[in-house]
Design a protein around this motif. Structure first.
Motif, mmCIF file in Angstrom:
data_model
loop_
_atom_site.group_PDB
_atom_site.id
_atom_site.type_symbol
_atom_site.label_atom_id
_atom_site.label_comp_id
_atom_site.label_asym_id
_atom_site.label_seq_id
_atom_site.Cartn_x
_atom_site.Cartn_y
_atom_site.Cartn_z
ATOM 1 N N LEU A 43 0.819 -1.208 0.000
ATOM 2 C CA LEU A 43 0.000 0.000 0.000
ATOM 3 C C LEU A 43 0.857 1.264 0.000
ATOM 4 O O LEU A 43 0.426 2.315 -0.488
ATOM 5 C CB LEU A 43 -0.932 -0.004 1.222
ATOM 6 N N LEU A 44 2.069 1.161 0.549
ATOM 7 C CA LEU A 44 2.999 2.293 0.546
ATOM 8 C C LEU A 44 3.850 2.315 -0.714
ATOM 9 O O LEU A 44 4.756 3.146 -0.832
ATOM 10 C CB LEU A 44 3.902 2.227 1.781
ATOM 11 N N LEU A 45 3.558 1.403 -1.651
ATOM 12 C CA LEU A 45 4.275 1.310 -2.930
ATOM 13 C C LEU A 45 5.759 1.031 -2.735
ATOM 14 O O LEU A 45 6.605 1.549 -3.473
ATOM 15 C CB LEU A 45 4.079 2.594 -3.744
ATOM 16 N N LYS A 46 6.065 0.194 -1.737
ATOM 17 C CA LYS A 46 7.449 -0.171 -1.473
ATOM 18 C C LYS A 46 7.758 -1.620 -1.845
ATOM 19 O O LYS A 46 8.922 -1.979 -2.012
ATOM 20 C CB LYS A 46 7.774 0.046 0.014
ATOM 21 N N ASP A 47 6.735 -2.445 -1.956
ATOM 22 C CA ASP A 47 6.923 -3.855 -2.301
ATOM 23 C C ASP A 47 5.714 -4.296 -3.124
ATOM 24 O O ASP A 47 4.588 -4.233 -2.649
ATOM 25 C CB ASP A 47 7.047 -4.702 -1.035
ATOM 26 N N PHE A 48 5.965 -4.720 -4.351
ATOM 27 C CA PHE A 48 4.880 -5.056 -5.266
ATOM 28 C C PHE A 48 4.677 -6.560 -5.421
ATOM 29 O O PHE A 48 3.981 -7.002 -6.328
ATOM 30 C CB PHE A 48 5.147 -4.433 -6.637
ATOM 31 N N GLY A 49 5.284 -7.344 -4.530
ATOM 32 C CA GLY A 49 5.170 -8.795 -4.632
ATOM 33 C C GLY A 49 3.740 -9.287 -4.519
ATOM 34 O O GLY A 49 3.282 -10.112 -5.321
ATOM 35 N N VAL A 50 2.998 -8.793 -3.526
ATOM 36 C CA VAL A 50 1.611 -9.211 -3.329
ATOM 37 C C VAL A 50 0.737 -8.744 -4.491
ATOM 38 O O VAL A 50 -0.134 -9.478 -4.961
ATOM 39 C CB VAL A 50 1.056 -8.674 -1.995
ATOM 40 N N LEU A 51 0.977 -7.543 -4.979
ATOM 41 C CA LEU A 51 0.197 -7.024 -6.099
ATOM 42 C C LEU A 51 0.400 -7.872 -7.348
ATOM 43 O O LEU A 51 -0.559 -8.185 -8.060
ATOM 44 C CB LEU A 51 0.590 -5.571 -6.380
ATOM 45 N N LYS A 52 1.652 -8.257 -7.609
ATOM 46 C CA LYS A 52 1.929 -9.113 -8.766
ATOM 47 C C LYS A 52 1.220 -10.448 -8.622
ATOM 48 O O LYS A 52 0.654 -10.976 -9.590
ATOM 49 C CB LYS A 52 3.436 -9.326 -8.910
ATOM 50 N N PHE A 53 1.245 -11.000 -7.415
ATOM 51 C CA PHE A 53 0.554 -12.264 -7.174
ATOM 52 C C PHE A 53 -0.941 -12.133 -7.427
ATOM 53 O O PHE A 53 -1.556 -12.992 -8.064
ATOM 54 C CB PHE A 53 0.796 -12.721 -5.732
ATOM 55 N N MET A 54 -1.546 -11.052 -6.956
ATOM 56 C CA MET A 54 -2.978 -10.844 -7.134
ATOM 57 C C MET A 54 -3.337 -10.711 -8.613
ATOM 58 O O MET A 54 -4.337 -11.262 -9.081
ATOM 59 C CB MET A 54 -3.413 -9.595 -6.365
ATOM 60 N N MET A 55 -2.520 -10.007 -9.366
ATOM 61 C CA MET A 55 -2.788 -9.811 -10.786
ATOM 62 C C MET A 55 -2.660 -11.123 -11.564
ATOM 63 O O MET A 55 -3.486 -11.429 -12.435
ATOM 64 C CB MET A 55 -1.847 -8.752 -11.357
ATOM 65 N N VAL A 56 -1.638 -11.900 -11.238
ATOM 66 C CA VAL A 56 -1.472 -13.201 -11.890
ATOM 67 C C VAL A 56 -2.620 -14.142 -11.507
ATOM 68 O O VAL A 56 -3.124 -14.897 -12.339
ATOM 69 C CB VAL A 56 -0.107 -13.823 -11.522
ATOM 70 N N ALA A 57 -3.051 -14.082 -10.236
ATOM 71 C CA ALA A 57 -4.147 -14.928 -9.775
ATOM 72 C C ALA A 57 -5.438 -14.616 -10.533
ATOM 73 O O ALA A 57 -6.198 -15.512 -10.899
ATOM 74 C CB ALA A 57 -4.356 -14.750 -8.272
ATOM 75 N N VAL A 58 -5.692 -13.324 -10.771
ATOM 76 C CA VAL A 58 -6.884 -12.927 -11.525
ATOM 77 C C VAL A 58 -6.804 -13.465 -12.951
ATOM 78 O O VAL A 58 -7.789 -13.992 -13.490
ATOM 79 C CB VAL A 58 -7.021 -11.387 -11.542
ATOM 80 N N ALA A 59 -5.629 -13.359 -13.576
ATOM 81 C CA ALA A 59 -5.456 -13.837 -14.946
ATOM 82 C C ALA A 59 -5.652 -15.345 -15.037
ATOM 83 O O ALA A 59 -6.395 -15.842 -15.891
ATOM 84 C CB ALA A 59 -4.071 -13.445 -15.468
#
Length: 199
Positions: A43-59
């Motif tokens: 949320l602080l835009l310091k680590d995008f690991g979880v965001l990448k996982f969420m995007m791949v999971a949606v795909a």
């Protein structure tokens, strides 16, 4: 979906949901998406690991739904409810450090604070159910655009819409992986790149 509600969900569907849910929860646990510090850094835009996982999971999930011809309930596009609900969800997500899925994984890990999030979610859902008739007349029904999907909005087939959807999420995850790294430092895939110190 209405057929399932009327006749009951088939056991095979329930079993598939249980198996995929356990598998998804295991992956959430392994990548650390149930950890408060990981969520906060995202949320602080310091680590995008979880965001990448969420995007791949949606795909991947979207492809799975398409290939298995699964039944999915398409909620109507009620933009006022989406905006207000998203703001409430975002605040809760930041405070708790988890969403309805990851908080269940946290509870499975034995984190007691997850219980407060689950109870809060249940209470919030019960409160919303009670005030829904009033909310519907004032803020939901007047702003209801009906059922809307990407492919219907673009006027393309389901398959083409899926390709666009997967390309956006999978491509976005790839770009984030290439352009952004934790703390502005180059990712090393777990390999220590620091020079060894003399003993």
């Amino acid at each position: 979906m209405t057929e399932f509600v009327r006749t009951g969900t088939p056991f095979s569907v329930l079993l598939l949901g249980l198996i995929t849910g356990i598998a998804f929860g295991f992956v959430i646990f392994k990548i650390g998406a149930s950890r408060y510090d990981k969520i906060l850094k995202m949320l602080l835009l310091k680590d995008f690991g979880v965001l990448k996982f969420m995007m791949v999971a949606v795909a991947v999930g979207s492809i799975g739904v398409f290939l298995t011809d699964s039944v999915i309930y398409i909620a109507p596009m009620q933009w006022m409810r989406l905006i207000v609900g998203s703001l409430i969800f975002g605040v809760g997500f930041a405070l708790l450090g988890g969403c309805p899925g990851t908080v269940m994984v946290s509870l499975g890990e034995g984190k007691k604070d997850a219980l407060y999030g689950i109870l809060g979610g249940l209470l919030g859902a019960a409160l919303y159910a009670h005030v829904y008739p009033v909310m519907d007349k004032l803020f939901i029904a007047p702003y209801n655009l009906g059922k809307m999907t990407l492919y219907s909005a673009l006027g393309v087939s389901y398959g083409v819409g899926l390709i666009i959807w997967v390309a956006v999420f999978a491509g976005g995850a790839f770009l984030i992986h290439k352009l952004f790294v934790p703390g502005g430092k180059k990712e090393s895939a777990g390999v220590n790149t620091q020079p060894a110190k003399d003993v």
